[in-house]
Structure formats: structure tokens, C-alpha cells
Design a protein around this motif. Sequence first.
Motif, mmCIF file in Angstrom:
data_model
loop_
_atom_site.group_PDB
_atom_site.id
_atom_site.type_symbol
_atom_site.label_atom_id
_atom_site.label_comp_id
_atom_site.label_asym_id
_atom_site.label_seq_id
_atom_site.Cartn_x
_atom_site.Cartn_y
_atom_site.Cartn_z
ATOM 1 N N GLU A 168 -2.420 -4.308 1.497
ATOM 2 C CA GLU A 168 -1.547 -3.648 0.456
ATOM 3 C C GLU A 168 -1.830 -2.002 0.083
ATOM 4 N N ALA A 169 -2.986 -1.873 0.000
ATOM 5 C CA ALA A 169 -3.218 -0.398 -0.397
ATOM 6 C C ALA A 169 -3.422 0.510 0.773
ATOM 7 N N ARG A 186 -6.790 -8.636 1.889
ATOM 8 C CA ARG A 186 -5.407 -8.241 1.501
ATOM 9 C C ARG A 186 -5.290 -6.907 0.707
ATOM 10 N N ILE A 187 -6.216 -6.864 0.137
ATOM 11 C CA ILE A 187 -6.320 -5.267 -0.495
ATOM 12 C C ILE A 187 -6.034 -4.028 0.225
ATOM 13 N N ASN A 188 -6.902 -4.269 1.345
ATOM 14 C CA ASN A 188 -6.792 -3.219 2.406
ATOM 15 C C ASN A 188 -5.441 -3.254 2.873
ATOM 16 N N ARG A 215 0.321 -5.405 -7.651
ATOM 17 C CA ARG A 215 -0.124 -6.597 -7.029
ATOM 18 C C ARG A 215 -1.778 -6.317 -6.402
ATOM 19 N N VAL A 216 -1.823 -5.060 -6.139
ATOM 20 C CA VAL A 216 -3.308 -4.615 -5.881
ATOM 21 C C VAL A 216 -4.051 -4.714 -6.867
ATOM 22 N N ARG A 271 -12.934 0.864 -4.546
ATOM 23 C CA ARG A 271 -12.607 0.403 -3.181
ATOM 24 C C ARG A 271 -13.775 0.238 -2.533
ATOM 25 N N MET A 276 -1.956 2.717 -8.401
ATOM 26 C CA MET A 276 -1.926 1.440 -7.441
ATOM 27 C C MET A 276 -0.943 0.652 -7.943
#
Length: 116
Positions: A57-58, A53-55, A4-5, A32, A1
Motif C-alpha cells: 500500500e505505502a 500489505r503495508i509495503n 488503510r495504511v 516503518r 499516509m
Amino acid sequence: MHYRVVTLVNQCRRLIRDEFGARLSLTDPDLRESLGAYAERSASGELKRLMARINEEAGEPEHKPETDAAPDTAARPPRRMYRGQPLPEPAPPPAAGPDDGSTSDKTVIYRGRRVR
């Protein structure tokens, strides 16, 4: 990861711990999915925004441009290096002759310098 994540995940974990009292581990392989399940059940808009935002970015695949190597460079072995300096190419083995017992003409490299 990415860093940022990880920071976004830690913010989500903090919000989940405050709202639900559940402690999620970063080493959990289903982290997740657990975060997504808690975000769906949560009344907090902040948690849902962080999960989106996680979805973002990752979810993006790691795209590294692949270079096509030329056929002649693919067959050649990589250059040998010593302390950041390229080593000289080894001499091809001499053809077998009648007095093949001498090993004194062999090149020896010691600490990056030719000794013999």
C-alpha cells in the motif's frame, strides 16, 4: 499516509505490543523500519502478512497525472474569484493625460458588486 495504511500500522503496533511489549509511536519518523525489524523477528505469520500489505500500500508512489498547461494560459494570471463568482476583469489603466487628478472614474467593487 492513507487511512488503510494507518489501520494496518495500528494492527501491527497492537501485535508488536502483545508479542514484544514494545510501544511504537505513529509520529516516529522511523516507524516503518521499526515495524519491519519487529516483523522479521516475530514468530507471528499475521504480523509478516500485515507488513507485506503495508509495503504494498505505502510502497506505491503517489502518481498524479500532470497536465501540460498551454503556453498562453501559463502567462495569464489566474481569474480572481469572490465567494465562488468570478470578478470582472480590471480595466487597463488610462494613459496619462493633462487632467490626471480625477479618481472618481475608478471602479470599486464592494461585496461583489460594482459601486462606481
